[in-house]
Write a protein that holds these residues in place. Sequence first.
Motif, short mmCIF file in Angstrom:
data_model
loop_
_atom_site.label_atom_id
_atom_site.label_comp_id
_atom_site.label_asym_id
_atom_site.label_seq_id
_atom_site.Cartn_x
_atom_site.Cartn_y
_atom_site.Cartn_z
N ARG A 90 0.80 -1.23 0.00
CA ARG A 90 0.00 0.00 0.00
C ARG A 90 0.84 1.28 0.00
N ALA A 91 2.14 1.15 -0.12
CA ALA A 91 3.01 2.32 -0.09
C ALA A 91 2.76 3.16 -1.34
N THR A 92 2.46 4.42 -1.14
CA THR A 92 1.96 5.27 -2.21
C THR A 92 2.74 6.58 -2.22
N ARG A 343 22.41 7.56 -7.34
CA ARG A 343 21.01 7.26 -6.98
C ARG A 343 20.86 7.05 -5.46
N GLY A 344 19.68 6.61 -5.04
CA GLY A 344 19.43 6.59 -3.60
C GLY A 344 18.40 5.56 -3.18
N TYR A 345 17.93 5.71 -1.95
CA TYR A 345 16.99 4.73 -1.38
C TYR A 345 16.15 5.38 -0.30
N VAL A 346 15.02 4.74 -0.03
CA VAL A 346 14.11 5.16 1.03
C VAL A 346 14.12 4.07 2.09
N MET A 347 14.09 4.49 3.35
CA MET A 347 14.11 3.52 4.45
C MET A 347 12.77 3.53 5.19
N ASN A 348 12.49 2.44 5.87
CA ASN A 348 11.32 2.34 6.74
C ASN A 348 11.75 1.83 8.11
N GLY A 388 12.70 1.21 -0.85
CA GLY A 388 12.97 1.20 -2.29
C GLY A 388 14.38 1.69 -2.50
N ALA A 389 15.17 0.90 -3.17
CA ALA A 389 16.53 1.32 -3.52
C ALA A 389 16.65 1.22 -5.02
N ASP A 520 13.56 5.76 -6.40
CA ASP A 520 13.67 5.17 -5.07
C ASP A 520 12.32 5.05 -4.37
N LYS A 521 11.23 5.39 -5.06
CA LYS A 521 9.89 5.28 -4.46
C LYS A 521 9.25 3.96 -4.88
N HIS A 522 8.32 3.51 -4.07
CA HIS A 522 7.52 2.36 -4.50
C HIS A 522 6.84 2.73 -5.82
#
Lengths: 549, 196
Positions: A90-92, A343-348, A388-389, A520-522
């Motif tokens: 559901r990551a938006t 480039r990059g990434y998002v963490m949770n 997302g990486a 890097d986003k879903h």
Amino acid sequence: MELAQAGLKVLMLEAGAPVDPGTDFRHRLLYQMDYRGRGKPGLLRRYSGSERNYRIMLDNVENPYTTSPDTVYAWGRSRCLGGRTLHWARATDRMADYEFKAASRDGYGMDWAVSYADLAPYYDRVESFIGVSGEALGLPQFPDGPFLPPMALNCAETIFTAACRSLGWPSTHRRLAQLTRAHHGRPPCHYCGNCVNGCDVGAMFNPIAVTIPPALKTGNLEIRTDSVVARVRAGRDGRAQGVTYVERHTMKSVDVDAKYVILAASTLENTRLLLLSEKGGLANSSGTLGHYMMDQVSGGGVSGFLPRLKGGPSRLDDGKAAGITIPNTQNIDARTARKDFIRGYVMNATGGQTEYPQFAAGFPGYGSEWKREIKSRYVAQARVWIAGAEMLARKENFVELDPEVKDHWGIPVLKIHFTHGDNDHKLIEDFQQRAEELFRKAGGEVMPSARRGGPDGFPGAPGAPDAAAPRRALGGSIHECGTARMSVSPKDGVLDSFCRTHDIPNLYVFGGNAFPSTGDKHPTLTMMALSARGCDHLLETAKGRDVRA
Amino acid sequence: MLLSRRDLLDMALRAAAAPGAAAFFSSWLRADGGHQASGFTAPPEPPLLRDHQPAFFDRTDFEALRAFTEILIPTDETPGAREARCAHYIDFVLQASTEAAPDTVRQWREAMAALKEAGFHAADAASRAALVEAMSRPEHDGTATHPAFGAYRLIKQLNAFAFYTSRAGMIDALDYRGGSYYASFPACDHPEHHTI
């Protein structure tokens, strides 16, 4: 939905079975199932998922695929009405302009044929319709939308948020297509934590709850389930005539004609259909069809405990199945450029009680003291994972038709060639360091032996020695993209900016195929926004207006 | 806050007033009708293990396994392996594994043989407790070894799974709260958690 509402007659062909949330989705605690969620030993070799949700996944025996010897890739799939949106995370998140123009900034790969400004109205439209809970941040690399109120943070997430603040990192509630209040006739989330097994009330976005009912209401949509599309039929006039499908149970072949054909069977299945439709691939004048396959990189992560939470009371920590998001802050511009990778990434991050304390089986000790320690730590569990990486697009990562292996209906299957590059590994190494930094800042106690997957020793469980799924050196995130990328010039890609094939003017491909890079986003929201934009284009074209890509 | 059946119906009626929603809501209201948890009263455990007759293990192995599981997860202020019928569950799973997971079956046969070799089957209660203590030592002491350590670890792993996925372990011992209907998500209400 938009096509049916605009008055077009739409035939939807679904390869899998229909799904009824009233009977197929229900809350079941682990002890209510004979095999406590893991399925009868051997079952999950045939099916993906778990004992709860394998029916909305896929039969691996009927739908095989093959890989090259050096490929380590587990292709997560669903075949049923609604597909993977029935059990998605559901990551938006919106992609930002720096992702659409990454090649211009760092020189690698190809920019998108659309900009953030092109997609922003469609992000708005999709988010407004499906309902996205979240918090506006005002960060250019993490664009905001018309959010519903965010979900509350649990204790672990509150501590991680404080840790992020202390490190100078931005963080926010995960932005989720999951309602926090009634929205367009749908009820809000009731925080059962059962999202990945199918939402019984339609509080999370999926087509069977959100887009199909209004489309059916128009009288313009016909759905045929159990209809396995085998190929697109192209005419001598250079247009798509329609498709041929096989009735799943009777094996009968059926031709249907259409003015427009849209492939929306999930990324790699879309490409498989194009490859099946013509020798060398339909709409493949560029020679890029099947190539530049990507999947956002996963791997690593930190699990452990937050000592401040030990011994606390049990709380509904996993009821929203969410967490916090830590947006990317690297390689956004010249100021944040890294020398060692692009480039990059998002963490949770999240924590607290879970349905099953995965750590217990490997936690040293036994007896009453051990039980008390498990209980004390149960509410103090915590983890940081990668959302997302970005995986770099490389031509040598590609899919083709396997010359020998066919599926249950005699249709050639995909062979996947997929490896990770040096930049992908460096990105994950950097994530691992930052995840541990965050964990330490939060006062966390890292559990070095944490393993992903099922409980050790459960026969046939993921992670057990006899598990069928291949182990992944660097994992995929079930975010496969590319293989029919969009491009300004027909020489460089398969699709134009409206996700219409350059070569065949009445053939559209909706999914992750168009992505020239993963960002890097879903990817799901961007797929939906691209689809909405493509539908607008199709409607304009149907009216006789020529809209240029 | 828990959502009552009435709350759910009210919510559904309000939401279903929107065009096109009626068919969908009739579907999920049916889902709520018969088999959903609707509060902290967790549903009962099915009779599967109550009626289970051990068949994978012979009588002496099963008795030894049951004793071992109850040493690992004893009954104290909360239920233990006995109430969760962990040995029965292990037997049930292994019965089902014969064809699908022959390696696992072999590991368990070898583990029970190692347990017998270590003298666990024939020992009295006090000696069994001492044996488990000796077998577990390599967990804490990297220099320690025990020929039945592998058996200890194998039993412990599946025993922990059997216990914490049972109603006794999940609800009675851990007080798990999920899998039900709530009107809101409980926010952290600890000011001290907002600072590092």
